[in-house]
Design an enzyme around this catalytic site. Structure first.
Site, PDB file in Angstrom:
ATOM      1  N   GLU A  20       0.816  -1.217   0.000  1.00  0.00           N
ATOM      2  CA  GLU A  20       0.000   0.000   0.000  1.00  0.00           C
ATOM      3  C   GLU A  20       0.849   1.266   0.000  1.00  0.00           C
ATOM      4  OE1 GLU A  20      -3.638  -0.383   2.623  1.00  0.00           O
ATOM      5  OE2 GLU A  20      -2.507  -2.119   3.323  1.00  0.00           O
ATOM      6  N   SER A 147      -6.418  -2.563   1.919  1.00  0.00           N
ATOM      7  CA  SER A 147      -6.772  -1.960   0.626  1.00  0.00           C
ATOM      8  C   SER A 147      -7.248  -2.992  -0.387  1.00  0.00           C
ATOM      9  CB  SER A 147      -5.595  -1.165   0.041  1.00  0.00           C
ATOM     10  OG  SER A 147      -5.389   0.016   0.777  1.00  0.00           O
ATOM     11  N   TYR A 213      -9.025   3.279  -5.485  1.00  0.00           N
ATOM     12  CA  TYR A 213      -8.065   4.345  -5.730  1.00  0.00           C
ATOM     13  C   TYR A 213      -7.958   4.812  -7.181  1.00  0.00           C
ATOM     14  CZ  TYR A 213      -6.726   2.902  -1.068  1.00  0.00           C
ATOM     15  OH  TYR A 213      -6.757   2.579   0.268  1.00  0.00           O
ATOM     16  N   ARG A 252     -11.095   3.097  11.192  1.00  0.00           N
ATOM     17  CA  ARG A 252     -12.263   2.942  10.326  1.00  0.00           C
ATOM     18  C   ARG A 252     -12.718   1.490  10.373  1.00  0.00           C
ATOM     19  NH1 ARG A 252     -10.396   3.015   5.158  1.00  0.00           N
ATOM     20  NH2 ARG A 252     -11.120   0.871   4.843  1.00  0.00           N
ATOM     21  N   ASP A 254     -15.137  -1.406   8.515  1.00  0.00           N
ATOM     22  CA  ASP A 254     -15.841  -1.759   7.282  1.00  0.00           C
ATOM     23  C   ASP A 254     -16.868  -2.849   7.563  1.00  0.00           C
ATOM     24  OD1 ASP A 254     -14.189   0.023   5.967  1.00  0.00           O
ATOM     25  OD2 ASP A 254     -12.766  -1.515   5.331  1.00  0.00           O
ATOM     26  N   GLU A 267     -13.882  -5.767   8.852  1.00  0.00           N
ATOM     27  CA  GLU A 267     -12.579  -5.552   9.491  1.00  0.00           C
ATOM     28  C   GLU A 267     -12.495  -4.156  10.094  1.00  0.00           C
ATOM     29  OE1 GLU A 267      -9.552  -5.932   6.534  1.00  0.00           O
ATOM     30  OE2 GLU A 267     -10.389  -4.372   5.253  1.00  0.00           O
ATOM     31  N   ASN A 269      -9.712  -1.011  10.483  1.00  0.00           N
ATOM     32  CA  ASN A 269      -8.470  -0.435   9.950  1.00  0.00           C
ATOM     33  C   ASN A 269      -7.925   0.570  10.956  1.00  0.00           C
ATOM     34  OD1 ASN A 269      -8.529  -1.338   6.880  1.00  0.00           O
ATOM     35  ND2 ASN A 269     -10.599  -0.779   7.478  1.00  0.00           N
ATOM     36  N   GLY A 273      -6.929   5.314   5.076  1.00  0.00           N
ATOM     37  CA  GLY A 273      -6.413   6.264   4.106  1.00  0.00           C
ATOM     38  C   GLY A 273      -6.857   7.697   4.363  1.00  0.00           C
TER      39      GLY A 273
END
Length: 302
Positions: A20, A147, A213, A252, A254, A267, A269, A273
């Site tokens: 990443e 990612s 991205y 964060r 998800d 998951e 994070n 990002g």
């Protein structure tokens, strides 16, 4: 922002050596821009050289904008602890747990939190065994990548063999998860608060690296458009997951919501990002925070 940092030398750690890296470079540069009024420098050095570079430059605080690898699995955090340098975000153990999708799932389950059925594979397992346990559509994930790197859907033996080979490029342990058909959701966390839920739709089969991205035709909803009760439920599950792993500061979570309205954790994070495509700045903006205020809020968490 923490006024104690006005007179201290700050390093934004970015780049790194993980898959990443390119995303991290963008996150780090945006963070440096937000810290333009501070004595801040960017550090993009190999992990093995980090401790010496921190000493050489007299760094007194680190904002970690590394994604994946040593920056997110607790390694960099351990180095900073050894050097006695405070840093943004979660500590060593929480980072290690959050980075490992297998361990995260075990903790979610033990805490009674909803998460999709899965298998963790270390050796050779047949498609027949997997499909019997999880159904005829699954998604394979390297257990310690972010990612969506190395992720692939499998619906038959041929695609399963291909997906296993791809996932194993990033490590021997592979998480195979029952496919959830529904809405993709994500929730930013700042301290003890959950930010507004982001709901999103991508033309890709799933929200892979390319979709995250490189595509400009994803559709994002924040406010999410969920009813108030569901919004609060998603936020509550996200906070519970964040806390169950011992995370702190910012992060964060998800999730997925299937067509029956059931929420499933994916998951957590610990180093999400901070790019123009990233969810945390998007949710912070809806909550009334500029990007500069978001960085300040992260630093003020500790």
């Amino acid at each position: 922002m923490n006024t104690n940092l006005m007179d201290r030398k700050i390093a934004v750690l970015y780049g790194g050596e993980s898959s990443e890296r390119e995303v991290s470079l963008v996150s780090g540069k945006k963070t440096l821009e937000a810290l333009a009024d501070f004595n801040a420098v960017g550090l993009d050095v190999p992990t093995k050289d980090l401790a010496a570079e921190l000493v050489r430059q007299g760094i007194e605080y680190c904002f970690i904008a590394l994604h994946g690898g040593a920056g997110e699995d607790g390694t960099v955090q351990a180095i900073l602890n050894t050097q006695g340098i405070p840093f943004s975000g979660s500590d060593v153990t929480a980072c290690a747990l959050a980075m490992d999708k297998h361990l995260s799932k075990l903790i979610f389950k033990s805490a009674g939190l909803p998460t999709a059925p899965s298998l963790t594979l270390l050796g050779d397992v047949s498609w027949a065994e997997v499909s019997q346990a999880l159904g005829d559509k699954v998604i394979l994930k390297p257990t310690c990548e972010g990612s969506s790197v190395g992720m692939q859907i499998a619906t038959d033996e041929k695609s399963f063999i291909h997906a296993m080979a791809l996932a194993k490029e990033y490590g021997d342990k592979v998480l195979v998860e029952k496919w959830i058909d529904g809405e993709e959701l994500t929730v930013g966390i700042l301290g003890n608060d959950a930010l507004p839920v982001v709901r999103f739709i991508t033309p890709s089969e799933f929200y892979d690296y390319h979709a995250k991205y490189e595509r400009d035709d994803n559709t994002y909803y924040c406010p999410s458009g969920l009813d108030e009760a569901t919004e609060k439920q998603v936020q509550a599950i996200s906070l519970d997951a964040f806390n169950a792993l011992g995370c702190k500061g910012w992060g964060r979570v998800d999730l997925m919501m299937d067509h029956q309205g059931k929420i499933q954790l994916l998951e957590v994070n610990t180093q999400p990002g901070l790019t123009s495509h990233s969810f945390l700045p998007m949710a912070a903006k809806v909550a009334g925070m500029s990007f500069e205020q978001l960085i300040a809020a992260i630093i003020n968490q500790g």
